[in-house]
Design a protein around this motif. Structure first.
Motif, PDB file in Angstrom:
ATOM      1  N   GLU A  10       0.864  -1.167   0.155  1.00  0.00           N
ATOM      2  CA  GLU A  10       0.028   0.125   0.047  1.00  0.00           C
ATOM      3  C   GLU A  10       0.790   1.229  -0.120  1.00  0.00           C
ATOM      4  O   GLU A  10       0.345   2.286  -0.863  1.00  0.00           O
ATOM      5  N   ASP A  26      -3.903   0.294  -9.197  1.00  0.00           N
ATOM      6  CA  ASP A  26      -4.702  -0.604  -8.500  1.00  0.00           C
ATOM      7  C   ASP A  26      -4.086  -2.177  -8.717  1.00  0.00           C
ATOM      8  O   ASP A  26      -4.135  -3.078  -7.750  1.00  0.00           O
ATOM      9  N   PRO A  27      -3.822  -2.647 -10.109  1.00  0.00           N
ATOM     10  CA  PRO A  27      -3.399  -3.797 -10.027  1.00  0.00           C
ATOM     11  C   PRO A  27      -2.375  -4.243  -9.117  1.00  0.00           C
ATOM     12  O   PRO A  27      -2.031  -5.465  -8.644  1.00  0.00           O
ATOM     13  N   LEU A  29      -1.876  -3.624  -6.156  1.00  0.00           N
ATOM     14  CA  LEU A  29      -2.618  -4.016  -5.006  1.00  0.00           C
ATOM     15  C   LEU A  29      -2.947  -5.503  -4.887  1.00  0.00           C
ATOM     16  O   LEU A  29      -2.733  -6.136  -3.649  1.00  0.00           O
ATOM     17  N   VAL A  30      -3.171  -6.095  -5.675  1.00  0.00           N
ATOM     18  CA  VAL A  30      -3.427  -7.623  -5.685  1.00  0.00           C
ATOM     19  C   VAL A  30      -2.037  -8.267  -6.279  1.00  0.00           C
ATOM     20  O   VAL A  30      -1.558  -9.060  -5.500  1.00  0.00           O
ATOM     21  N   LEU A  31      -1.471  -8.014  -7.374  1.00  0.00           N
ATOM     22  CA  LEU A  31      -0.432  -8.798  -7.866  1.00  0.00           C
ATOM     23  C   LEU A  31       0.935  -8.493  -7.041  1.00  0.00           C
ATOM     24  O   LEU A  31       1.695  -9.599  -6.966  1.00  0.00           O
ATOM     25  N   ARG A  33       1.055  -8.320  -4.094  1.00  0.00           N
ATOM     26  CA  ARG A  33       0.836  -9.085  -2.578  1.00  0.00           C
ATOM     27  C   ARG A  33       1.112 -10.397  -3.043  1.00  0.00           C
ATOM     28  O   ARG A  33       1.606 -11.502  -2.374  1.00  0.00           O
ATOM     29  N   VAL A  34       0.631 -10.889  -4.139  1.00  0.00           N
ATOM     30  CA  VAL A  34       0.557 -12.312  -4.821  1.00  0.00           C
ATOM     31  C   VAL A  34       2.031 -12.722  -4.909  1.00  0.00           C
ATOM     32  O   VAL A  34       2.465 -13.756  -4.491  1.00  0.00           O
ATOM     33  N   LEU A 153     -10.824 -16.567  -1.509  1.00  0.00           N
ATOM     34  CA  LEU A 153      -9.464 -16.282  -2.258  1.00  0.00           C
ATOM     35  C   LEU A 153      -9.291 -17.508  -3.151  1.00  0.00           C
ATOM     36  O   LEU A 153      -8.964 -17.336  -4.292  1.00  0.00           O
ATOM     37  N   LEU A 157      -8.827 -16.759  -7.117  1.00  0.00           N
ATOM     38  CA  LEU A 157      -7.702 -17.181  -7.789  1.00  0.00           C
ATOM     39  C   LEU A 157      -7.959 -18.129  -8.818  1.00  0.00           C
ATOM     40  O   LEU A 157      -7.235 -18.094  -9.878  1.00  0.00           O
TER      41      LEU A 157
END
Length: 166
Positions: A10, A26-27, A29-31, A33-34, A153, A157
């Motif tokens: 973040e 924004d992508p 924020l997900v990727l 973290r992945v 989740l 995924l």
């Protein structure tokens, strides 16, 4: 006043938003973290396999044989497909696993030139133990999430991977 919990991702996204407000970050924020989770998973897997003196590739081959069911054998070609390596690489891997006593080669019953790779009792014992260790490591990684969040989740995924792989 409650302070919001902010993670490193973040902070990175907030910095990009400040520096490049014209871009949708924004992508990340997900990727991102992945990616961070994948690093932790790699470390957890390495720990689980090292406790059994296995490399990740050894576990991959042994687990493919174990999942095949009794008599726990596959052709080298099928092993290569399941572990995403070339036939030359698989030959080398089978040689190394055979030298450790984890697999054995035997003639294919329906093909005079064919060979099957079979999991030995020693190989089955080590892959079963490593799998138990791996599951314990992975449970620890997911411990902070309630089961309902894990299910959500997993579904999200799966949807993303299905869209990317089709």
């Amino acid at each position: 006043m409650a302070v919001e919990h902010t993670d490193e991702v973040e902070l990175i996204v907030d910095a990009w938003r400040r520096e490049r407000p014209d871009l949708d970050s924004d992508p990340l924020l997900v990727l991102s973290r992945v990616t961070r989770l994948a690093r932790r998973l790699d470390l957890a897997r390495a720990t689980a396999f090292a406790s059994r003196d296995l490399d990740a590739w050894e576990f991959d081959v042994l687990s493919a044989l174990r999942r095949a069911g009794s008599p726990y054998e596959l052709s080298p070609g099928t092993l290569g497909q399941q572990t995403l390596v070339t036939s030359g690489t698989m030959t080398n891997r089978v040689d190394r696993l055979e030298s450790r006593g984890y697999v054995e080669r035997r003639p294919a019953p329906n093909d005079r030139r064919g060979v099957l790779v079979r999991l030995t009792k020693k190989g089955r014992a080590v892959v079963d133990a490593a799998f138990e260790d791996l599951l314990a490591q992975e449970r620890d990684l997911l411990a902070a999430l309630p089961q309902s969040d894990r299910n959500q989740l997993a579904d999200a995924l799966q949807s993303l991977l299905s869209a990317l792989e089709n």
